[in-house]
Motif scaffolding. Structure first.
Motif, PDB file in Angstrom:
ATOM      1  N   GLU A   4       0.817  -1.215   0.000  1.00  0.00           N
ATOM      2  CA  GLU A   4       0.000   0.000   0.000  1.00  0.00           C
ATOM      3  C   GLU A   4       0.847   1.259   0.000  1.00  0.00           C
ATOM      4  O   GLU A   4       0.507   2.245  -0.661  1.00  0.00           O
ATOM      5  CB  GLU A   4      -1.027   0.015   1.142  1.00  0.00           C
ATOM      6  CG  GLU A   4      -0.526  -0.382   2.496  1.00  0.00           C
ATOM      7  CD  GLU A   4      -0.692  -1.873   2.744  1.00  0.00           C
ATOM      8  OE1 GLU A   4      -0.119  -2.661   1.956  1.00  0.00           O
ATOM      9  OE2 GLU A   4      -1.355  -2.263   3.715  1.00  0.00           O
ATOM     10  N   LEU A  28      -2.910  -4.344   2.681  1.00  0.00           N
ATOM     11  CA  LEU A  28      -3.687  -4.319   1.445  1.00  0.00           C
ATOM     12  C   LEU A  28      -3.501  -5.629   0.671  1.00  0.00           C
ATOM     13  O   LEU A  28      -4.422  -6.125   0.029  1.00  0.00           O
ATOM     14  CB  LEU A  28      -3.185  -3.135   0.603  1.00  0.00           C
ATOM     15  CG  LEU A  28      -4.012  -2.660  -0.566  1.00  0.00           C
ATOM     16  CD1 LEU A  28      -5.381  -2.203  -0.096  1.00  0.00           C
ATOM     17  CD2 LEU A  28      -3.305  -1.503  -1.266  1.00  0.00           C
ATOM     18  N   LEU A  78      -7.000  -5.754  -1.568  1.00  0.00           N
ATOM     19  CA  LEU A  78      -6.610  -5.394  -2.935  1.00  0.00           C
ATOM     20  C   LEU A  78      -7.221  -6.376  -3.927  1.00  0.00           C
ATOM     21  O   LEU A  78      -7.081  -7.591  -3.778  1.00  0.00           O
ATOM     22  CB  LEU A  78      -5.084  -5.447  -3.065  1.00  0.00           C
ATOM     23  CG  LEU A  78      -4.542  -4.963  -4.403  1.00  0.00           C
ATOM     24  CD1 LEU A  78      -4.651  -3.452  -4.513  1.00  0.00           C
ATOM     25  CD2 LEU A  78      -3.118  -5.397  -4.597  1.00  0.00           C
ATOM     26  N   CYS A  80      -6.563  -8.046  -6.842  1.00  0.00           N
ATOM     27  CA  CYS A  80      -5.275  -8.272  -7.523  1.00  0.00           C
ATOM     28  C   CYS A  80      -5.413  -8.170  -9.037  1.00  0.00           C
ATOM     29  O   CYS A  80      -4.493  -7.701  -9.717  1.00  0.00           O
ATOM     30  CB  CYS A  80      -4.708  -9.632  -7.137  1.00  0.00           C
ATOM     31  SG  CYS A  80      -4.479  -9.782  -5.364  1.00  0.00           S
ATOM     32  N   ALA A  87      -5.509  -4.598  -9.787  1.00  0.00           N
ATOM     33  CA  ALA A  87      -4.213  -3.993  -9.453  1.00  0.00           C
ATOM     34  C   ALA A  87      -3.198  -4.266 -10.558  1.00  0.00           C
ATOM     35  O   ALA A  87      -2.391  -3.404 -10.892  1.00  0.00           O
ATOM     36  CB  ALA A  87      -3.704  -4.536  -8.131  1.00  0.00           C
TER      37      ALA A  87
END
Lengths: 83, 455
Positions: A18, B155, B284, B286, B289
């Motif tokens: 993060e 995260l 998160l 992924c 991301a």
């Protein structure tokens, strides 16, 4: 600063995904704003590349395949010093 | 000496505090029993443990997180309670009615204290909810709801621990949720019973075991839905205190949306389903991301590759700057010069025009002054010339009585010989012509005389 020291300091900065991704977003925002000077732009691009490398490695670490362990197996491995 | 010694024994003060008694213990025990039985009768709720039976009574302990009371119920009363078969078993949540009692024992029998239950029933949802509410209030007052929520949740954890039943939909749903996130890290399973009276301590032990593993970054505790009694293990005070004090974030997903267990209150995040718990444990996405990292790479590349070219026009502009500034100044200067020149020319022209106008006025006046008599003279001369000219016009002569002789061709006949030769002539008078015939040769002298007379 030697390459090794540099790598260590970089690692210390990116202590989590993060933090890395937040910094990366700041960098991209700054670059997109068009307000960064040439020197700053080149520095930010260099830092951004390191962050991307780190983030990609983090994502790769949870992208290869699900590993399932049982707690007692993990504890036994720890006791045996295998992990 | 002896007498003195005896009197010493008799007067020796009694050791210890100065209290009433001593009384006979049996009598005291009965008094105690009476006093106990006088105490108020109440309802107690708790979990049954250590059930035992004699020929006439059932024994058990009723306990919760704070303490326990030994209970006894006559088998007659137990039968009247109408519990389902095996209802009074270890782990059952029950409500008992009764009051404290004391069995004084006897010459051989041991004394004992117990809560004499006269009624017993399994705890209902309402009882559990009331107990849950009391527990909730207490834990909240102690600030235990906030501790987990203050923990930082990673995260992108690489390893998560999961406490759940080994067989069950929750396990499968959690894995599906992780898969949907595109997360394929390490899951450490700590399986535990999730429903009986052993569940709460086993779950607490599993959570602690996972938290002790340094690589475990988040812990999910999950089970499917059920009645509050089914989920009661997750309201266990000891378990909830354990979770609250943990330094690893715990995500709870116990029961369905409408179920609210105490572990939901103390956990870092409470979710309604195992799938949501997967998303909370791995915040998160992924897959997304990876996409956004790709875009980040493209942005950086664009910025890096464009850094110099993007600045080139600016640099060129900067380089041109001085020349442009100079030219701007030059233009401004030229403009000023033109303005000044125009202004001065305008001034001169105005002055010249004025002088010219002035000169012409002066000259005109002078000219008029000079030209006046001369013009008069010329006019007079012209008039005289016109008079003279008129005097020479033939018509004027004819008016005075002369006639002009013209030939047939209209040409003047200016000699007598021509007149004879012409024979026929016209006589032109002022008022018209008449034909005439020449009838003889003219006598030179007469002709001249008659010509003079006729004039």
């Amino acid at each position: 600063m030697s390459a090794n020291e540099r790598e260590q300091s970089t690692r210390a900065e990116f202590d989590s995904y993060e933090v890395a991704v937040e910094r990366l977003e700041q960098i991209i925002d700054r670059l997109d704003s068009g307000q960064a000077g040439l020197r700053e732009t080149l520095d930010l691009c260099g830092e951004g590349r390191e962050l991307v490398t780190y983030c990609a490695a983090e994502l790769d670490a949870v992208g290869e395949g699900l590993k399932e362990l049982k707690l007692d197996e993990l504890a036994a491995k720890l006791d045996a010093g295998a992990v | 000496m002896d007498g003195e010694a005896i009197s010493q024994v008799e007067v020796a003060p009694r050791p210890g505090p100065d209290l009433p008694g001593p009384f006979g213990v049996g009598r005291y025990a009965r008094k105690l029993q009476e006093e106990m039985r006088r105490r108020a009768r109440v309802l107690l709720i708790g979990e049954v443990t250590g059930v035992g039976r004699s020929k006439v009574q059932a024994y058990f302990e009723l306990r919760d997180g704070e303490g326990a009371v030994p209970c006894a119920i006559w088998l007659d009363d137990l039968e009247k309670a109408g519990l389902p078969a095996g209802g009074l078993r270890d782990g059952a949540e029950v409500v008992v009615a009764g009051g404290p009692d004391y069995y004084p024992g006897g010459g051989q029998a041991s004394p004992s204290f117990s809560f004499r239950a006269t009624h017993v029933r399994l705890a209902g949802e309402g009882d559990l909810l009331a107990r849950l509410e009391a527990l909730r209030k207490q834990l909240k007052a102690e600030g235990l709801f906030e501790l987990q929520k203050q923990l930082a949740r990673p995260l992108l954890p690489k390893t998560i621990g999961v406490v759940t039943a080994e067989s069950g939909a929750a396990r499968r749903d959690l894995l599906a949720g992780l898969e949907r996130r595109g997360w394929r890290g390490t899951v450490v399973w700590a399986f535990a019973p999730v429903q009986d009276r052993h569940a709460a301590p086993a779950i607490a032990a599993a959570i602690q075991g996972l938290a002790a593993q340094p690589q475990v970054e988040a812990i999910v505790v999950t089970r499917g839905g059920g009645s509050l009694a089914d989920l009661w293990a997750f309201c266990d005070e000891t378990l909830c205190r354990t979770v609250a004090m943990l330094r690893v974030p715990v995500v709870s997903a116990v029961g369905h949306e409408r179920d609210s267990t105490l572990i939901d209150d103390v956990a870092a995040v409470a979710c309604s389903t195992p799938t949501h718990a997967a998303e909370a444990a791995v915040p998160l996405d992924c897959l997304a991301a990876r996409g956004s990292l790709g875009r980040g790479v493209a942005s950086l590349r664009r910025a890096a590759e464009g850094a110099i070219p993007a600045r080139t026009p600016h640099l060129v502009a900067l380089a041109r700057g001085p020349a442009r500034a100079l030219r701007r100044e030059q233009l401004a200067l030229n403009q000023k010069t033109r303005e000044i020149r125009a202004a001065s020319e305008r001034g001169i022209a105005e002055r010249l025009g004025f002088q010219r106008r002035l000169a012409s006025v002066v000259l005109e006046r002078a000219r008029r002054r000079a030209a006046g008599p001369e013009l008069e003279r010329r006019r007079e001369a012209l008039r005289q010339a016109a008079v003279a000219l008129r005097a020479h016009e033939p018509e004027r002569t004819l008016e005075r009585g002369y006639a002009l002789v013209e030939g047939a061709d209209g040409e003047p006949v200016t000699s007598s010989a021509d007149a004879v030769a012409a024979a026929r002539v016209k006589l032109r008078f002022a008022d018209g012509r008449v034909a005439a015939t020449i009838d003889s040769e003219p006598p030179a002298a007469d002709a001249e005389a008659s010509e003079r007379d006729s004039r």
